[in-house]
Write a protein that holds these residues in place. Structure first.
Motif, mmCIF file in Angstrom:
data_model
loop_
_atom_site.group_PDB
_atom_site.id
_atom_site.type_symbol
_atom_site.label_atom_id
_atom_site.label_comp_id
_atom_site.label_asym_id
_atom_site.label_seq_id
_atom_site.Cartn_x
_atom_site.Cartn_y
_atom_site.Cartn_z
ATOM 1 N N ILE A 184 -1.294 6.039 -3.834
ATOM 2 C CA ILE A 184 -2.395 5.084 -3.899
ATOM 3 C C ILE A 184 -1.834 3.665 -3.835
ATOM 4 C CG2 ILE A 184 -4.369 4.300 -5.239
ATOM 5 C CD1 ILE A 184 -4.592 7.171 -4.236
ATOM 6 N N SER A 185 -2.394 2.830 -2.994
ATOM 7 C CA SER A 185 -1.883 1.472 -2.830
ATOM 8 C C SER A 185 -2.206 0.608 -4.045
ATOM 9 C CB SER A 185 -2.479 0.818 -1.575
ATOM 10 O OG SER A 185 -3.873 0.651 -1.723
ATOM 11 N N VAL A 186 -1.304 -0.327 -4.330
ATOM 12 C CA VAL A 186 -1.485 -1.289 -5.414
ATOM 13 C C VAL A 186 -1.198 -2.674 -4.854
ATOM 14 C CG1 VAL A 186 -0.666 -2.090 -7.660
ATOM 15 C CG2 VAL A 186 -0.829 0.364 -7.193
ATOM 16 N N ARG A 187 -2.195 -3.571 -4.943
ATOM 17 C CA ARG A 187 -2.014 -4.942 -4.466
ATOM 18 C C ARG A 187 -2.505 -5.913 -5.542
ATOM 19 N NH1 ARG A 187 -4.752 -6.029 1.048
ATOM 20 N NH2 ARG A 187 -6.307 -4.512 0.350
ATOM 21 N N SER A 188 -1.714 -6.942 -5.792
ATOM 22 C CA SER A 188 -2.059 -7.903 -6.847
ATOM 23 C C SER A 188 -1.870 -9.332 -6.360
ATOM 24 C CB SER A 188 -1.187 -7.679 -8.094
ATOM 25 O OG SER A 188 -1.410 -6.398 -8.641
ATOM 26 N N LEU A 189 -2.771 -10.204 -6.826
ATOM 27 C CA LEU A 189 -2.697 -11.631 -6.519
ATOM 28 C C LEU A 189 -2.441 -12.414 -7.801
ATOM 29 C CD1 LEU A 189 -5.646 -12.240 -4.011
ATOM 30 C CD2 LEU A 189 -3.240 -12.769 -3.607
ATOM 31 N N VAL B 16 5.789 -6.872 -11.644
ATOM 32 C CA VAL B 16 5.807 -7.026 -10.186
ATOM 33 C C VAL B 16 6.986 -6.263 -9.579
ATOM 34 C CG1 VAL B 16 6.147 -8.677 -8.304
ATOM 35 C CG2 VAL B 16 4.555 -9.200 -10.177
ATOM 36 N N ASP B 17 8.150 -6.307 -10.223
ATOM 37 C CA ASP B 17 9.314 -5.584 -9.714
ATOM 38 C C ASP B 17 9.029 -4.091 -9.584
ATOM 39 O OD1 ASP B 17 10.795 -7.867 -9.508
ATOM 40 O OD2 ASP B 17 11.846 -7.622 -11.419
ATOM 41 N N VAL B 18 8.338 -3.536 -10.574
ATOM 42 C CA VAL B 18 7.990 -2.107 -10.524
ATOM 43 C C VAL B 18 7.056 -1.833 -9.352
ATOM 44 C CG1 VAL B 18 6.753 -0.258 -11.735
ATOM 45 C CG2 VAL B 18 8.342 -1.720 -12.979
ATOM 46 N N VAL B 19 6.063 -2.688 -9.167
ATOM 47 C CA VAL B 19 5.105 -2.505 -8.067
ATOM 48 C C VAL B 19 5.802 -2.585 -6.714
ATOM 49 C CG1 VAL B 19 3.088 -3.491 -6.916
ATOM 50 C CG2 VAL B 19 3.139 -3.317 -9.416
ATOM 51 N N LEU B 20 6.651 -3.595 -6.564
ATOM 52 C CA LEU B 20 7.341 -3.763 -5.285
ATOM 53 C C LEU B 20 8.299 -2.612 -5.008
ATOM 54 C CD1 LEU B 20 8.101 -7.607 -5.389
ATOM 55 C CD2 LEU B 20 6.263 -6.424 -4.169
ATOM 56 N N GLU B 21 9.024 -2.168 -6.021
ATOM 57 C CA GLU B 21 9.956 -1.048 -5.842
ATOM 58 C C GLU B 21 9.230 0.238 -5.456
ATOM 59 O OE1 GLU B 21 12.085 -0.737 -9.475
ATOM 60 O OE2 GLU B 21 13.167 -2.639 -9.210
ATOM 61 N N GLY B 22 8.005 0.385 -5.935
ATOM 62 C CA GLY B 22 7.246 1.591 -5.642
ATOM 63 C C GLY B 22 6.485 1.531 -4.331
ATOM 64 N N GLY B 23 6.559 0.425 -3.622
ATOM 65 C CA GLY B 23 5.857 0.315 -2.344
ATOM 66 C C GLY B 23 4.574 -0.480 -2.400
ATOM 67 N N GLY B 24 4.272 -1.069 -3.555
ATOM 68 C CA GLY B 24 3.085 -1.899 -3.667
ATOM 69 C C GLY B 24 3.330 -3.287 -3.115
ATOM 70 N N GLU B 25 2.301 -4.121 -3.149
ATOM 71 C CA GLU B 25 2.408 -5.478 -2.614
ATOM 72 C C GLU B 25 1.882 -6.484 -3.630
ATOM 73 O OE1 GLU B 25 1.484 -5.790 1.843
ATOM 74 O OE2 GLU B 25 0.229 -4.130 1.171
ATOM 75 N N VAL B 26 2.539 -7.633 -3.700
ATOM 76 C CA VAL B 26 2.117 -8.713 -4.584
ATOM 77 C C VAL B 26 2.232 -10.022 -3.817
ATOM 78 C CG1 VAL B 26 2.518 -9.926 -6.762
ATOM 79 C CG2 VAL B 26 2.910 -7.452 -6.622
ATOM 80 N N ARG B 27 1.219 -10.859 -3.960
ATOM 81 C CA ARG B 27 1.245 -12.162 -3.305
ATOM 82 C C ARG B 27 0.894 -13.268 -4.284
ATOM 83 N NH1 ARG B 27 -1.129 -11.627 2.900
ATOM 84 N NH2 ARG B 27 0.311 -9.965 3.571
ATOM 85 N N VAL B 28 1.260 -14.483 -3.899
ATOM 86 C CA VAL B 28 1.004 -15.673 -4.705
ATOM 87 C C VAL B 28 0.052 -16.568 -3.939
ATOM 88 C CG1 VAL B 28 2.041 -17.703 -5.766
ATOM 89 C CG2 VAL B 28 3.264 -15.524 -5.790
ATOM 90 N N GLY B 29 -1.042 -16.973 -4.593
ATOM 91 C CA GLY B 29 -2.032 -17.790 -3.904
ATOM 92 C C GLY B 29 -2.437 -19.001 -4.710
ATOM 93 N N ARG B 30 -3.203 -19.878 -4.090
ATOM 94 C CA ARG B 30 -3.701 -21.087 -4.730
ATOM 95 C C ARG B 30 -5.208 -20.961 -4.959
ATOM 96 N NH1 ARG B 30 -0.987 -25.644 -0.723
ATOM 97 N NH2 ARG B 30 1.212 -25.011 -0.983
ATOM 98 N N ASP B 31 -5.671 -21.581 -6.025
ATOM 99 C CA ASP B 31 -7.114 -21.627 -6.322
ATOM 100 C C ASP B 31 -7.752 -20.249 -6.179
ATOM 101 O OD1 ASP B 31 -7.003 -24.422 -6.729
ATOM 102 O OD2 ASP B 31 -7.086 -24.736 -4.562
ATOM 103 N N LEU B 32 -7.216 -19.313 -6.889
ATOM 104 C CA LEU B 32 -7.681 -17.930 -6.799
ATOM 105 C C LEU B 32 -9.070 -17.762 -7.412
ATOM 106 C CD1 LEU B 32 -4.365 -16.087 -7.754
ATOM 107 C CD2 LEU B 32 -5.340 -16.412 -5.465
ATOM 108 N N PRO B 33 -9.791 -16.709 -7.029
ATOM 109 C CA PRO B 33 -11.106 -16.443 -7.629
ATOM 110 C C PRO B 33 -10.940 -15.963 -9.068
ATOM 111 C CG PRO B 33 -10.450 -14.621 -6.224
ATOM 112 C CD PRO B 33 -9.421 -15.693 -6.028
ATOM 113 N N PRO B 34 -12.031 -15.813 -9.797
ATOM 114 C CA PRO B 34 -11.929 -15.323 -11.185
ATOM 115 C C PRO B 34 -11.259 -13.957 -11.255
ATOM 116 C CG PRO B 34 -14.100 -16.231 -10.770
ATOM 117 C CD PRO B 34 -13.403 -16.164 -9.444
#
Length: 323
Positions: A161-166, A181-199
């Protein structure tokens, strides 16, 4: 007793009126009667029977036992049917993903503990991935909660199951967040950094979890939204911010040559957009004094005397391009 009663079907009202009792007594004593309504009720209850040209009284104790047996049978059948209701309700797992209009009402969840429990239940059957948005400046989490989050992410990724976090840029230097985040990335998930994120939101399959925006006084409460239209809207919002965000690895690499911290950049961006320090503090999730201390720290590093000079520097700084 008639066949319907023996099969546990509907029987007349068991309460006898004074007139019904008088008619039964007259029949038992062999007296003639002329009360069709009472006669019909007594016959339906198995208390009298028509014999030739007259009515004969039957033993009320036998009739009572027969009625009691019939009602016991009906009650047993009712209980057996009630036991099947949960099976019928479970069909919602097939209905919910495909319904196009409307849906069940949202659930108000009055504590973080219960919210985590609801999220865990939703993830147990999730097949469309986990999407999360954590827009605020990270705070230290309960180690037990962090371990559970890591365990949950690993379990999902193991299931395919995919895992994506902002996250905001302030999360880049927050150790507990980086550990997750390291655990997510090592397992094949994705994490990104954004500006003015929604709630803040958590989207587990078709289940949307958000903070409490209805009752401001209930700070630790939230909402479990089960409507497919709301979940689809939240997914669209997430994808829009996701496409404009920077992969976590790239954002971390960009930190090597910057002067400001992620939180300081959030403050400077707010001031550059015309917000007051009070408004910036509220948006970033810190106090007014902390905003002032961060600005003072940046001026000290750069050798500047005023915030006006700092904003002139920020306008052409390479730090502006770092998340």
């Amino acid at each position: 007793m008639d066949e319907n009663r023996e099969r546990g079907m509907e029987t007349p009202d068991l309460r006898l009126t004074a007139a019904d009792e008088r008619v039964y007594r007259d029949i038992a004593e062999g007296n003639p009667v002329d009360a069709p309504a009472s006669v019909a009720r007594l016959s339906a209850l198995g208390l009298i029977r028509h014999l030739g040209d007259r009515w004969a009284a039957l033993d009320p104790r036998v009739a009572a036992r027969q009625l009691l047996t019939a009602h016991h049978g009906a009650l047993a059948r009712t209980l057996q049917q009630m036991s099947q209701v949960a099976t019928l309700e479970a069909l919602s797992r097939h209905y919910d993903p495909s319904r196009l209009y409307g849906g069940p009402a949202s659930e108000f969840v009055d504590s973080k503990k219960l919210m985590n429990s609801r999220i865990a239940d939703a993830l147990a059957d999730a097949d469309e991935g986990l999407l999360t948005v954590q827009p605020g400046v990270p705070t230290d989490r309960d180690p037990a909660v962090l371990r559970e989050s890591i365990r949950r992410a690993r379990a999902l990724l193991t299931r395919g199951i995919s895992v994506r976090s902002l996250y905001p840029a302030a999360a880049l230097t927050h150790r507990p967040t980086a550990e997750y985040v390291d655990v997510v990335l090592e397992g094949g998930g994705e994490v990104r950094v954004g500006r003015d994120l929604p709630p803040r939101m958590v989207l587990a399959g078709q289940h949307l979890f958000v903070d409490n925006h209805v009752y401001p006084s209930e700070a630790d409460a939230g909402w479990h939204i089960k409507d497919v239209a709301c979940a689809a809207f939240a997914r669209t919002v997430f994808e829009g911010y996701w496409s404009r965000s920077t992969p976590w690895q790239e954002a971390r690499a960009a930190l090597t040559d910057v002067v400001t911290t992620p939180r300081q950049r959030m403050i400077l961006r707010g001031l550059a957009e015309g917000d007051t320090q009070s408004a910036v503090a509220k948006h970033v999730g810190i106090s007014y004094r902390e905003v002032g201390r961060d600005l003072e720290a940046i001026r000290a590093v750069l050798g500047l005397r005023s915030t006006a000079q700092l904003m002139v520097w920020w306008a052409t700084s390479r730090d502006r391009d770092v998340p």
